[in-house]
Design a protein around this motif. Structure first.
Motif, short mmCIF file in Angstrom:
data_model
loop_
_atom_site.label_atom_id
_atom_site.label_comp_id
_atom_site.label_asym_id
_atom_site.label_seq_id
_atom_site.Cartn_x
_atom_site.Cartn_y
_atom_site.Cartn_z
N SER A 317 0.81 -1.22 0.00
CA SER A 317 0.00 0.00 0.00
C SER A 317 0.85 1.27 0.00
CB SER A 317 -0.94 0.00 1.22
OG SER A 317 -0.18 0.04 2.42
N ASP A 318 2.16 1.13 0.24
CA ASP A 318 3.04 2.30 0.27
C ASP A 318 4.40 1.88 -0.30
OD1 ASP A 318 4.48 4.58 0.72
OD2 ASP A 318 4.13 4.66 2.89
N LEU A 319 4.61 2.19 -1.57
CA LEU A 319 5.83 1.75 -2.24
C LEU A 319 7.06 2.50 -1.77
CD1 LEU A 319 4.53 1.27 -5.90
CD2 LEU A 319 4.71 -0.40 -4.06
N ARG A 320 6.89 3.52 -0.91
CA ARG A 320 8.06 4.24 -0.39
C ARG A 320 8.77 3.44 0.70
NH1 ARG A 320 5.00 9.63 1.24
NH2 ARG A 320 3.64 7.97 2.03
N VAL A 321 8.10 2.43 1.25
CA VAL A 321 8.73 1.59 2.26
C VAL A 321 9.78 0.74 1.58
CG1 VAL A 321 8.35 -0.25 3.94
CG2 VAL A 321 6.63 1.55 3.66
N PRO A 322 11.05 0.77 2.04
CA PRO A 322 12.11 0.05 1.34
C PRO A 322 11.98 -1.46 1.48
CG PRO A 322 12.94 0.97 3.39
CD PRO A 322 11.55 1.51 3.22
N GLY A 323 12.47 -2.18 0.44
CA GLY A 323 12.54 -3.64 0.51
C GLY A 323 11.38 -4.33 -0.18
N ILE A 324 11.61 -5.59 -0.49
CA ILE A 324 10.58 -6.45 -1.08
C ILE A 324 10.57 -7.77 -0.34
CG2 ILE A 324 10.82 -5.41 -3.38
CD1 ILE A 324 12.43 -7.93 -4.16
N HIS A 325 9.48 -8.52 -0.52
CA HIS A 325 9.38 -9.86 0.06
C HIS A 325 9.37 -10.89 -1.07
CE1 HIS A 325 8.85 -8.42 4.04
NE2 HIS A 325 7.66 -7.90 3.85
N ILE A 326 10.08 -11.99 -0.85
CA ILE A 326 10.04 -13.13 -1.77
C ILE A 326 9.64 -14.34 -0.96
CG2 ILE A 326 11.24 -14.49 -3.52
CD1 ILE A 326 12.98 -11.44 -2.30
N ASP A 327 8.61 -15.04 -1.42
CA ASP A 327 8.10 -16.23 -0.72
C ASP A 327 7.98 -17.40 -1.69
OD1 ASP A 327 6.98 -15.16 2.08
OD2 ASP A 327 6.54 -13.68 0.54
N ALA A 347 23.45 -10.31 -7.84
CA ALA A 347 23.14 -9.06 -8.52
C ALA A 347 23.33 -7.85 -7.61
CB ALA A 347 21.71 -9.10 -9.04
N GLY A 348 23.89 -8.07 -6.43
CA GLY A 348 24.19 -6.96 -5.53
C GLY A 348 23.11 -6.64 -4.52
N TRP A 349 22.09 -7.47 -4.40
CA TRP A 349 21.02 -7.22 -3.43
C TRP A 349 21.44 -7.73 -2.05
CZ3 TRP A 349 15.47 -6.21 -4.62
CH2 TRP A 349 15.27 -5.78 -5.94
N ARG A 350 20.90 -7.09 -1.02
CA ARG A 350 21.07 -7.58 0.34
C ARG A 350 19.83 -8.40 0.68
NH1 ARG A 350 19.57 -5.26 5.35
NH2 ARG A 350 19.09 -3.28 4.32
N VAL A 351 20.05 -9.64 1.13
CA VAL A 351 18.93 -10.55 1.38
C VAL A 351 18.97 -11.02 2.82
CG1 VAL A 351 17.79 -12.68 0.66
CG2 VAL A 351 19.03 -11.32 -1.03
N GLU A 352 17.84 -10.94 3.48
CA GLU A 352 17.71 -11.39 4.87
C GLU A 352 16.66 -12.49 4.93
OE1 GLU A 352 16.60 -7.98 7.06
OE2 GLU A 352 18.52 -6.92 6.77
N GLY A 353 17.01 -13.61 5.56
CA GLY A 353 16.06 -14.70 5.70
C GLY A 353 15.04 -14.43 6.78
N ASP A 354 13.89 -15.08 6.68
CA ASP A 354 12.84 -14.98 7.68
C ASP A 354 12.97 -16.19 8.60
OD1 ASP A 354 10.47 -15.02 9.17
OD2 ASP A 354 9.30 -14.15 7.54
N ARG A 355 13.40 -15.93 9.83
CA ARG A 355 13.62 -17.03 10.76
C ARG A 355 12.34 -17.76 11.12
NH1 ARG A 355 17.81 -14.27 15.16
NH2 ARG A 355 19.49 -13.81 13.66
N THR A 362 13.41 -11.18 2.91
CA THR A 362 13.27 -9.76 2.63
C THR A 362 14.55 -9.32 1.92
OG1 THR A 362 11.91 -9.40 4.59
CG2 THR A 362 12.96 -7.46 3.62
N ALA A 363 14.39 -8.57 0.83
CA ALA A 363 15.55 -8.20 0.03
C ALA A 363 15.54 -6.70 -0.24
CB ALA A 363 15.56 -8.97 -1.29
N PHE A 364 16.74 -6.13 -0.37
CA PHE A 364 16.89 -4.70 -0.63
C PHE A 364 17.82 -4.55 -1.85
CE2 PHE A 364 16.12 -5.42 3.84
CZ PHE A 364 15.13 -4.50 4.15
N PRO A 365 17.45 -3.71 -2.79
CA PRO A 365 18.26 -3.55 -4.01
C PRO A 365 19.59 -2.87 -3.70
CG PRO A 365 16.53 -1.90 -3.93
CD PRO A 365 16.26 -2.82 -2.78
N PRO A 366 20.55 -2.94 -4.63
CA PRO A 366 21.84 -2.28 -4.42
C PRO A 366 21.63 -0.78 -4.20
CG PRO A 366 21.91 -3.74 -6.32
CD PRO A 366 20.49 -3.64 -5.93
N ALA A 367 22.45 -0.22 -3.34
CA ALA A 367 22.38 1.23 -3.08
C ALA A 367 22.82 1.97 -4.33
CB ALA A 367 23.27 1.60 -1.90
#
Length: 368
Positions: A317-327, A347-355, A362-367
């Motif tokens: 609902s708010d694309l300004r929130v950083p990050g995406i989810h992959i499931d 590809a330079g993304w930072r990826v965090e696993g969901d414990r 949750t992934a964040f694109p390269p700065a």
């Protein structure tokens, strides 16, 4: 000069012979001038040589059939001929208002629909028709396409119930009508089993007749049914369950979409920003398979027709929130699940696993 006139299309002698032999076991065959009351198999349409017409010719020169009364006349024999031909595996069409029974061999591939709405060649008389694709006979008229589609669906449902009666034991027949009502519309269905809430099987595609027989058996067993949206479900005991093992599991049915969509998020109202598109592109180019979604099956739920990955914004609902989810949706392979962070990190993304939920990140694109 050679004769270039087109040869006449002859009727299928083999079909006529087979139908004649079959019907002669139960009815007299009409022979002009010899046997005055009985059936006759013939072709009246050279354009359709693979279909035949069966008509009951009735009465003797001194006692025509119409003096017998309707119950003993052509309609009675027409109904009996329909029943015999259908029971023996022929494609049979009863055209309202005609004394003929149209008969043809069943097509080799019966997986598709049998009936279809078609525009009429004479729109002034009837703008739309319903055609039996197996015999190429028109069986109903309609004023609008919507009416023709509705009539087609009703014919398909009646046909499937008839087919199910042919292939099932008589003890199931009383439950087929109830199963038809439970299933509602839909010609192709997806079936899955759900065990212990989170453990479920991959949806398996079934034709309607398979769903009809399955649900009819559940009704006969007395299983408990539930419905949510278009999802039909019933709770059935495990084999051998009794007082010592009262456990049950769920069986779900849902109509398969005619054109399932590749889904990166199931809700069309969710927004998809450029980061989601980029991640989707990277994963597909790496050979990973996205999930495919089908029919809605309840509040916020959509049937998964093929397992795969889903990508959505961290806050749709708010694309300004950083990050995406992959499931991982459904039951994707472990190899594919393990490659998701690998592809994005390359590809330079930072990826965090969901414990708390394996197979989600949750992934964040390269700065920039």
């Amino acid at each position: 000069m050679p004769n270039t006139a087109p040869r006449p299309v002859l009727p299928s002698v083999s079909l006529a012979a087979r139908v004649t032999t079959l019907l002669a076991r139960s009815f007299p065959e009409y022979i002009p001038g010899v046997v005055y009351e009985g059936f006759r198999v013939e072709s009246l349409d050279a354009r359709e040589p693979r279909r035949m017409f069966v008509r009951w010719h009735g009465g003797t020169p001194t006692r025509p059939v119409w003096t017998h009364g309707p119950a003993l006349g052509r309609e009675k024999y027409k109904a009996q001929i329909l029943e015999v031909l259908t029971r023996n595996g022929y494609a049979v069409t009863n055209v309202p208002g005609r004394m003929d029974v149209v008969v043809a061999d069943k097509p080799h591939d019966t997986s598709g629909p049998r009936f279809a709405p078609v525009p009429s060649d004479i729109p002034v008389t009837a703008p739309w028709l319903v055609m039996d694709l197996w015999t190429r006979a028109h069986i109903a008229t309609a004023n609008t396409e919507e009416e023709a589609v509705a009539e087609t669906m009703e014919r398909e449902r009646r046909h499937t119930v008839t087919e199910a009666r042919i292939v099932t034991h008589q003890k199931l027949w009383d439950f087929l009508e109830g199963a038809d009502a439970v299933l509602g519309d839909g010609l192709t269905w997806l079936r899955r089993e759900v065990h212990k809430v989170v453990k479920h099987t991959t949806p398996v595609r079934h034709k309607r007749i398979d769903a009809l027989v399955d649900v009819a058996n559940a009704l006969r067993r007395g299983d408990r049914f539930t419905a949510e949206g278009r999802l039909v479900g019933y709770e059935t005991p495990y084999p051998g369950a009794g007082e010592d093992r009262p456990d049950t599991y769920s069986v779900h049915w849902v109509p398969k979409s005619a054109a399932p969509a590749v889904g990166y998020f199931p809700d069309a109202e969710w927004q998809r920003g450029p980061e989601v598109t980029t991640a989707i592109t990277l994963l597909i180019e790496a050979g990973l398979t996205p999930v495919r979604y089908g029919e809605p099956i309840g509040e916020g739920a959509v049937m998964c027709e093929a397992d795969g990955f889903m990508v959505s914004a961290a806050d749709p609902s708010d694309l300004r929130v950083p990050g995406i989810h992959i499931d991982g949706i459904g039951s994707p392979s472990a190899d594919q699940t393990a490659r998701v962070p690998e592809v994005l990190r390359a590809a330079g993304w930072r990826v965090e696993g969901d414990r708390g939920w394996p197979g989600a990140w949750t992934a964040f694109p390269p700065a920039e």
